[in-house]
Design an enzyme around this catalytic site. Sequence first.
Site, mmCIF file in Angstrom:
data_model
loop_
_atom_site.group_PDB
_atom_site.id
_atom_site.type_symbol
_atom_site.label_atom_id
_atom_site.label_comp_id
_atom_site.label_asym_id
_atom_site.label_seq_id
_atom_site.Cartn_x
_atom_site.Cartn_y
_atom_site.Cartn_z
ATOM 1 N N LYS A 221 30.742 -3.981 89.902
ATOM 2 C CA LYS A 221 31.473 -3.489 88.724
ATOM 3 C C LYS A 221 32.683 -2.677 89.173
ATOM 4 O O LYS A 221 32.591 -1.902 90.144
ATOM 5 C CB LYS A 221 30.525 -2.616 87.897
ATOM 6 N N SER B 139 28.765 -1.823 78.893
ATOM 7 C CA SER B 139 30.080 -1.969 79.473
ATOM 8 C C SER B 139 30.133 -2.873 80.705
ATOM 9 O O SER B 139 31.215 -3.277 81.111
ATOM 10 C CB SER B 139 30.597 -0.591 79.881
ATOM 11 N N SER C 162 24.420 0.140 79.397
ATOM 12 C CA SER C 162 25.505 -0.708 79.902
ATOM 13 C C SER C 162 25.095 -1.758 80.924
ATOM 14 O O SER C 162 25.883 -2.629 81.261
ATOM 15 C CB SER C 162 26.619 0.158 80.506
#
Lengths: 503, 97, 490
Positions: free
Chosen positions: C78, C153, C177
């Site tokens: 990420k 997210s 997330s």
Amino acid sequence: MNSVNESAKEARARVGFDQVTVVIGMEVHVQLATQSKLFCSCSTQFGAPPNTQTCEVCTGMPGSLPVINNQALQLAIKTGLALNCEIARSTKWDRKNYFYPDLPKGYQISQFDKPICGKGYLDIADANGAFEPRRVRLERAHLEEDAGKSIHDESSRGGNSKIDLNRTGTPLLEIVTKPDMRSAAEARAFLTELKLILVYIGVSDCNMQQGSLRCDGNINLHIEFGGQTIATPIVEIKNLNSFRAAERSLTYEARRQFDLWQQCGLTIDDSPKQTRGWNDAQQVTTMQREKEESADYRYFPDPDLIAVSTSEEEIAAIEEQIDRLPAIWREHLSEVYNLKPYDADVIVSQGRGLVDYFREVADQCGDSRIASNWIGQEVLRYLNESGLEIDRYPVAPRQMAELLKRVVSNQLEQTRAKEVLNEMVASQLSVAAAIEKLGIKAVDHDELKSICQQLIDEHPEVAKQIQDGNIKAVGRLVGKARKLNPNANPGLVKDMILKFLGI
Amino acid sequence: MSEFIDRAVVEQVARLARIHLSEQQLDASSKQLGEILNYVGQLERVTLPDDVEPFFGAIESVNAIRADEVNSSVDRDSILSNAPDSDGEFYSVPPVF
Amino acid sequence: MEISNLGASELVSHLSAGHLTAVDCIQYFLQRIEQTNQSLNAFVNISDTALQRAREIDARRASGKPVGPLAGLPIAVKDGICTSGLKTTAGSKMLEQFVPPYDATIVRRLIDADGIVIGKTNMDEFAMGSSTEHSHFGAVKNPWSLDRVPGGSSGGSAACVAADMSPVAIGSDTGGSIRQPASFCGITGLKPTYGRVSRYGLIAFASSLDQIGPMTRTAKDSALILSVIAGHDVKDSTSAKNDVPDFTRSLEKPLTGVRIGICREHFDEGLDPEVESCVREATKVLESLGAATCEIHLPHTPYAVATYYVVAPCEASSNLARYDGVRYTYRAAATDLEQMYCQTRAAGFGDEVKQRIMLGTYALSSGYYDAFYLKASRVRRMIKHDYDQAFGEVDLILGPTSPTTAFSIGEHSHNPLAMYLADIYTVSANLAGVPAISIPAGISASGLPIGLQLQARSFDEGALLQAAHQFQSVTGWHATKPPLYQGPQT
């Protein structure tokens, strides 16, 4: 209406400054003498090229996290113990949020509601008795990280500011007093004693030029007026860069507040706390800003750090590292060495090194008064002029004691002894070698007798004056004796001349 | 409009947060913040025993400390290379005034 | 060999056995990214050193030297996690040019295990969002339906695993997330116990809630990755000192005697009936594997979202103060300092981030602190207490990961509150610090994945992974691929 105001003003004008109590509290920031920063392992060394002592942590790079330096905790606790503070068994970290370019994270890691050191006190006194001894209570002492340095363009051409983050993250202990001081002199005495303690216990070098010790003063007045006590608005004076500046600015500010009150009558209820700066060149305080309502620091617990708990054993172990504090040494020098308080203070206030030097000299020469006089005058003069600390003084205590022994036993008179000392300092010689080099040797009794007789014979008018009762006139002959033979002991010369003259 | 916030407070908060908001954004933000605050404001109505201590962090441990040891810092060029303005020695920022 | 059908564990075995070279493996996935990323926008940056690393690892293995447990395995990270020398933006214009001079601890551990960082995945800006629509680099699409969000997210991480662009992705989870996008994209996503995995190098959103975890096809793969990244880190004061077991060892233990609590509050209004029936089905599967189920209560669940949306923005408002235009960020043109701050932050942050900074600034400011931040932190204590009580009776808590399947792109764009409420089942685990996993448990009538959430006691990720693996041993949902991205047909 106008006349009412006018009469109030006139009434204020009749108040004398002697009806005023000056109320002062101090905030002192001390850089703790750690090798590495509070939350990362960058060096805290002063004076490195800009931005060469930083890393992702102290520049607040995204993703970096702080880890507390154990030594900073230890030094903070040590300070707290020396200042009679309650030591928190559990302490935590909070964020103080504000924006400034030399504050990389946009918040300062500090301590809000659980400072490492709680209430304590520090006793101050003046060796000359300029003020009554006073106990200054301490509100708290907490750990926090230092900010970096901003260098602003002073040309007023609106150039950019430069930011150096080397200092960012250096451990600071912020020591906050209660408003317990009643004069600028007391404030100065507090600062002086505090610094002395911090240096004695080795938690900071307290170098004000390098910013290791920085102080702010809070001051207002309590005025007896119309049967009640009126308080003037509180002013914080920032960045006092010397103790002299602290004393002068507080003296100035007390008078300024008094004049202003007489003029306008503003009280603490009429005006928020104001921040002023000390202008050393003009010797005035100038307005910096009113603490505006937007100074909202939004303290909250720092979620990147966890609580620190300290056990009784750890505290006891730190307490054991603390040797005698200055106040104890003063007492010791007065009681054990029989020094006057003023003389004891002269030595103690120079730091632990001089205390040890004095003790060694006094113990070995056997006369603590002489040791105190010589150290207080000759040694200190040399240190002041050379800017050296006692550990770099060229004459070892044993040699100093040797010299003073000869003074005590009258083998060497004071003036000659000073010449010997100067020679010892200049040429790094032993006492004996310096005496040898200066050609000093004892004058035998017969020679002394002939010198005295010669002086009386050559200066009948002085002899007459002495015989007529002006004993002091003998000094002129004594002076001349030194010209005939520099080794002539003035005391012996004086006694002998008086004896010859039948006095 | 929210019981918690009005346009003046939004302006003040934007100032504290150093975020410039246009007039239009101020209006929009007042409305949206108001709605969210009305929702989270339900917490005010939760009654808790007095002895409930706040839970600030999800780990309740103590004493993560490091020894006072110096490690080499990050190379200045590599640190300053990310700065939007620097002279190779210092970060550079617009003047305070 | 058909790489697309292999999970991380199988890839590692084949790499280790010499059936496959690291270079072939990396080339395959780089090609998949090349083919697919344009339509999904899952990656924001591809590593240009991955192939070189693969060659080095192959050479090392060929010469008989030891290699790490993940040797040759591609890993997507990420973009909110720092990679030394590789741009790390957290999905924000603010960090568009930021190249960290250091690696996050977990990146270092993956590299030390000879895993290969293949690229950085797209995300909601600063991890604030549940849809990955709020990225400066554009929205990520759901591989199951391109007009749907992948969740957020960690939407890029979820989408890239679902679309076979990487066998493993690393995500971060502050209020769901990892789990919610795993649920929306039909993969397995684990949020470990707070403190289990170092946060050092994770760009902070809300420090007391953030936790890094694996996103993979199977629980077995998550166990493999967690075993590498978990463990104490001296650079993270909040990282736990608990021992790290080899999580792959306990997967085969049967569920006999395991007690699973069905949280009553997770089946209240707002739950999509299709999701509910799917979760009920999954419960029966777990019972058939030997688990005992019962109903439990987490009574403060109704306040979890409100608590979360005070605590997280408060911490975020402070964490994001460092983005000020001075040291590593975008800077707006300005003539004085205040203007630089205000314009930089106005232009550098997206609307959602600004909104949350404003919310947090307000809730911490003088006069509101007690009513908001302090009160929320006290309610948080009760939420944690609920879990302590529940875990006195059961070993696992079961429920849906999200009340719905993936929603449409733009569906909540004018109503942030509605989006916040979608976090209702996931935020509690972050508030209490407990571990939780989302695993695929069905496909909706409209062809979208449905996720099942399991939560466990702190530091009992082993129990989560065991139950998830047992479930996956008898179900096929985790192996079902999005019709668009089934990989090359053979």
